[in-house]
Each structure stands twice: as structure tokens, then as C-alpha cells.
Design an enzyme around this catalytic site. Structure first.
Site, PDB file in Angstrom:
ATOM      1  N   ILE A 188      14.193 -38.082  24.290  1.00 40.16           N
ATOM      2  CA  ILE A 188      14.977 -39.288  23.886  1.00 40.16           C
ATOM      3  C   ILE A 188      15.500 -39.932  25.115  1.00 40.16           C
ATOM      4  O   ILE A 188      15.666 -39.625  26.040  1.00 40.16           O
ATOM      5  CB  ILE A 188      16.349 -38.806  23.427  1.00 40.16           C
ATOM      6  N   CYS A 189      14.929 -41.242  25.150  1.00 42.33           N
ATOM      7  CA  CYS A 189      14.938 -42.313  26.089  1.00 42.33           C
ATOM      8  C   CYS A 189      16.654 -42.717  26.096  1.00 42.33           C
ATOM      9  O   CYS A 189      16.798 -43.683  25.374  1.00 42.33           O
ATOM     10  CB  CYS A 189      14.167 -43.435  26.061  1.00 42.33           C
TER      11      CYS A 189
END
Length: 171
Positions: A108-109
Site C-alpha cells: 500500500i502506497c
């Protein structure tokens, strides 16, 4: 959604080298957060209870009226030895949702998981941020560099080993 053994093995590999015994401060903080979660769980989330305080598996239900309504995903949250001074490692257990800031390997960014982490944050606040990110997606798609990134993450590379570039505040 069904998850096969390979998907689960991949998710577990990400955390294998990351986990060390929790400090007493981390244990106390996590026990406090777990009690708070049980008394006041965040809407759309379900903590799958295990005897492992250091790894939480959390079900995420897509918010009604969003692209992810009626969909359920799983987050794996691994807590480092010095939590909350260090951010937990949070990944989606494959299959990850199609989202411009979520890679197919579950990474997840999201800046609060890395550079913008604060010890004042909790598992609940992280979950709410992830649900907000999902809910604001204008379309279901992978990040433009998904294939290259995932290929570079073979052999259990942690998302914490990535130098993220946070440039999109719309999603």
C-alpha cells in the site's frame, strides 16, 4: 474471495524478516489497542482474533456507495519490536483490491504507513485511513508501475524497504 496457499505464503514472507520479539512498551500498547478495538471497533472492520499479538489480520468491508461496496479484503498488520515508535507493516493479503495506490502484491502506497507515521496513530486510525483511501478511488485500476514494482519485490521484500514517492493527494 478465496485465497490460495501461495497467496498466504507470499503475505507471510513479507513479514518473516520483519518480526522480532515485541518490547514491553509495544506489548502494553497493543494490548490497550486490542481492548479498545473490542469495546469500540471501527465500522467496516473485523479483527480476526488469534493468540498472536504481533500480527493482526483484519477484514475490511468496502463502504456502501463506493466502488468497493459489497467487497471484502484482508489486511495483515505486523508490529515491529518498537511499536508505536515505528510504524506497523500493513499489507493486503492477496488478492488486493484494484486501486491506484495498492499493488497486486498487497503493498500500500500511503504516507502514514511510512514517512508520515506518528506514535499517536493506532491500528484503528490506520484502518480508517485505508478505508478512506479506498472510498475515494475514482476508478479500479492498478498503479501504473505495478508490474515493475511487483517484479522487484520478489523474495519477500517488505514495503518498508521501498522509497515511496507520495505525489497524489486525490485518492
Amino acid at each position: 474471495m478465496q485465497r490460495n496457499e501461495f497467496d498466504i505464503d507470499v503475505a507471510e514472507a513479507y513479514a518473516a524478516s520483519y518480526l522480532r520479539a515485541l518490547s514491553k512498551i509495544a506489548q502494553n500498547r497493543l494490548q490497550k489497542e486490542l481492548v479498545e478495538w473490542q469495546l469500540n471497533p471501527p465500522a467496516s472492520f473485523n479483527h480476526k482474533v488469534t493468540d498472536n499479538l504481533q500480527r493482526w489480520v483484519i477484514e475490511v468491508a468496502g463502504a456502501p456507495g463506493t466502488l468497493y461496496a459489497n467487497e471484502t479484503y484482508q489486511l495483515q498488520v505486523d508490529f515491529p519490536e518498537h511499536y508505536p515508535m515505528e510504524a506497523p507493516q500493513v499489507v493486503f493479503v492477496p488478492p488486493a483490491p484494484l486501486h491506484p495506490h495498492i499493488y497486486s502484491n498487497g503493498h500500500i502506497c500511503l504516507d502514514i504507513l511510512y514517512d508520515s507515521w506518528s506514535p499517536a496513530m493506532t491500528v484503528s486510525s490506520v484502518c480508517i485511513s485505508i478505508l478512506s483511501m479506498l472510498s475515494s478511488a475514482p476508478s479500479k485500476q492498478r498503479p501504473a508501475d505495478n508490474d515493475r514494482y511487483v517484479k522487484n519485490c520478489k523474495n519477500g521484500r517488505s514495503p518498508k524497504d521501498t522509497r515511496w514517492w507520495f505525489h497524489d493527494d486525490k485518492v
